[in-house]
Motif scaffolding. Structure first.
Motif, PDB file in Angstrom:
ATOM      1  N   SER A 119       0.823  -1.202   0.000  1.00  0.00           N
ATOM      2  CA  SER A 119       0.000   0.000   0.000  1.00  0.00           C
ATOM      3  C   SER A 119       0.858   1.254   0.000  1.00  0.00           C
ATOM      4  O   SER A 119       1.859   1.340   0.717  1.00  0.00           O
ATOM      5  CB  SER A 119      -0.906  -0.005   1.238  1.00  0.00           C
ATOM      6  OG  SER A 119      -1.460   1.270   1.463  1.00  0.00           O
ATOM      7  N   ARG A 120       0.466   2.244  -0.821  1.00  0.00           N
ATOM      8  CA  ARG A 120       1.190   3.513  -0.881  1.00  0.00           C
ATOM      9  C   ARG A 120       1.175   4.221   0.471  1.00  0.00           C
ATOM     10  O   ARG A 120       2.162   4.828   0.874  1.00  0.00           O
ATOM     11  CB  ARG A 120       0.567   4.413  -1.950  1.00  0.00           C
ATOM     12  CG  ARG A 120       1.333   5.704  -2.181  1.00  0.00           C
ATOM     13  CD  ARG A 120       0.662   6.551  -3.255  1.00  0.00           C
ATOM     14  NE  ARG A 120       1.431   7.739  -3.523  1.00  0.00           N
ATOM     15  CZ  ARG A 120       2.445   7.801  -4.372  1.00  0.00           C
ATOM     16  NH1 ARG A 120       2.827   6.738  -5.022  1.00  0.00           N
ATOM     17  NH2 ARG A 120       3.107   8.929  -4.570  1.00  0.00           N
ATOM     18  N   VAL A 121       0.052   4.157   1.173  1.00  0.00           N
ATOM     19  CA  VAL A 121      -0.043   4.775   2.502  1.00  0.00           C
ATOM     20  C   VAL A 121       0.991   4.167   3.444  1.00  0.00           C
ATOM     21  O   VAL A 121       1.673   4.875   4.190  1.00  0.00           O
ATOM     22  CB  VAL A 121      -1.464   4.604   3.070  1.00  0.00           C
ATOM     23  CG1 VAL A 121      -1.517   5.061   4.536  1.00  0.00           C
ATOM     24  CG2 VAL A 121      -2.473   5.373   2.231  1.00  0.00           C
ATOM     25  N   THR A 327       4.490  14.706   5.175  1.00  0.00           N
ATOM     26  CA  THR A 327       3.835  13.397   5.184  1.00  0.00           C
ATOM     27  C   THR A 327       2.355  13.516   4.863  1.00  0.00           C
ATOM     28  O   THR A 327       1.812  12.753   4.048  1.00  0.00           O
ATOM     29  CB  THR A 327       4.014  12.729   6.560  1.00  0.00           C
ATOM     30  OG1 THR A 327       5.410  12.599   6.859  1.00  0.00           O
ATOM     31  CG2 THR A 327       3.372  11.351   6.584  1.00  0.00           C
ATOM     32  N   LEU A 331       0.402  12.077   1.509  1.00  0.00           N
ATOM     33  CA  LEU A 331      -0.705  11.127   1.606  1.00  0.00           C
ATOM     34  C   LEU A 331      -1.921  11.553   0.790  1.00  0.00           C
ATOM     35  O   LEU A 331      -2.793  10.730   0.487  1.00  0.00           O
ATOM     36  CB  LEU A 331      -1.117  10.940   3.069  1.00  0.00           C
ATOM     37  CG  LEU A 331      -0.148  10.140   3.937  1.00  0.00           C
ATOM     38  CD1 LEU A 331      -0.545  10.226   5.403  1.00  0.00           C
ATOM     39  CD2 LEU A 331      -0.092   8.677   3.482  1.00  0.00           C
TER      40      LEU A 331
END
Length: 404
Positions: A119-121, A327, A331
């Motif tokens: 997952s990119r997150v 960050t 996101l």
């Protein structure tokens, strides 16, 4: 006399300017214009050496950070406030936005390595936690050692990729002739803006002050600067070389270094893809650490804080805040290329302000004594300032539709 060369604060500077912005700008320049803009990187590297040598001399010779020195040499309270506001706008606000590009760039490298399996997150949060842990718990020497390792990793990765694509040496030599092809102005501005980074002047002076207390290590600081910045410039040239040797010739559409990693695979084999991805990951992580660190140094120096302990708390709080903002923005999924290129163009336009500040400080006899600028340093620094002013003005006018 220097008995041995020890890499130090200069490597932090290299780690800072070889970020995702550098990788992206060099990739796009090579993919779109071949070797035509190679001269820009050579100029930017030499200009960076000139300016960072002054910052290193300020820290190692006068034992001052650039922010400290500015507040000390500016006589008028009103001018101090104005200077502090400019530094805040250029360094603090700018890096808060720029940090997202650092984290996102590192994630692009991870995605090129891992594919879509993670997952990119999770990747964003993982890089942010790693960078935050180093900033929160690491002492200066620990951070320096970690970043030196990452810079060497980048150098090996991008050198390997450049070797695999077998560049045309005669075309590289031709790229050393100054020229600006049609449509290349923004790329020139981005290449210079991503190499001569304003916040690195604050980072370098503060780091040199910590690394060499006592004011008698100027020659060692100078040697460290020239070698470290030279390595950084070479890495940038290698990235442009890899892109120009393949993507320009084939006309492959590229929007990021991750695209270059995928584009090189059919030509140079799977090793090229992984080398570029590793280099991009290292670039993102180094800048994700150095940008907040430099911001913390700058803010803690321009604020009227009374003691070193308070400055350290301000430095740490500022660095973590910048990392947190980056960050959150990362996101949100803002398109990485737009974010990185806008930040680099802004750096190119804001650069003349910070360079003018540096030249002003470096001519203070009271502050630097024997270590103040000589005639040669002033001439070279002034030439860099004039060039930065002209290029920044041209880029700004073109942004408003005024063609020059």
């Amino acid at each position: 006399m220097i008995r041995k060369l020890t890499l130090g604060p200069g490597t932090l500077v290299a780690a800072a300017f070889i970020g995702p912005g550098t990788v992206t700008a060099c990739t796009l320049a090579g993919a779109q214009f071949g070797f035509a803009l190679l001269w820009t990187l050579v100029f930017a590297t030499l200009a960076t050496m000139i300016l960072q040598e002054m910052a290193a001399r300020l820290g190692a010779g006068a034992e001052r950070g650039l922010g400290d020195a500015l507040m000390e040499v500016i006589p008028s309270p009103a001018l101090k406030v104005a200077a502090g506001a400019l530094v805040f706008a250029a360094i603090v606000i700018g890096n808060a936005a720029y940090e997202a590009g650092n984290i996102t760039g590192g994630v692009l490298g991870l995605e090129a390595l891992l594919g879509a399996q993670v997952s990119r997150v999770f990747l964003v949060l993982g890089l942010a936690i790693l960078a935050g842990g180093i900033l929160l718990r690491g002492r200066y020497k620990t951070i320096e050692t970690f970043l030196i390792g990452l810079v060497l990793l980048m150098a090996i990765a991008f050198a390997g990729a450049a070797i695999l694509v077998r560049p045309d040496l005669s075309a590289m030599v031709g790229g050393l002739r100054p020229q600006v092809p049609e449509g290349a102005t923004l790329s020139v501005l981005a290449l210079i803006g991503t190499t001569i980074v304003p916040y690195n002047l604050f980072l370098h002076a503060a780091a040199a002050k910590q690394r060499w207390p006592g004011g008698d290590n100027v020659e060692e600081a100078r040697a460290d600067t020239l070698v470290s910045v030279g390595i950084g410039g070479l890495v940038s040239i290698l990235i442009l070389t890899s892109a120009a040797s393949t993507l320009f010739v084939q006309g492959i559409e590229v929007s990021s270094a991750a695209d270059m990693a995928r584009g090189l695979e059919p030509i140079a084999g799977p090793a090229a893809k992984y080398l570029i991805a590793i280099g991009l990951l290292a670039a993102g992580l180094t800048s994700a650490i150095t940008a907040p660190l430099a911001t913390g140094y700058a803010l803690s120096e321009i604020l009227p804080l009374q003691n070193e302990q308070t400055k350290k708390r301000c430095l740490r709080a500022t660095a973590l805040t910048i990392l947190g903002i980056g960050t959150v923005v990362s996101l949100t999924g803002i398109r990485p290329l737009s974010l990185i290129l806008i930040a680099q163009a802004a750096n190119g336009i804001l650069l003349p302000v910070v360079v003018a500040f540096l030249l002003y400080v470096m001519n203070s006899n009271r502050l630097l004594g024997l270590y103040k600028n000589g005639l040669a340093s002033n001439i070279l620094g002034s030439l860099v300032l004039v060039f930065a002013l002209g290029l920044g003005s041209r880029g700004l006018l073109r942004a408003f539709g005024v063609e020059l």
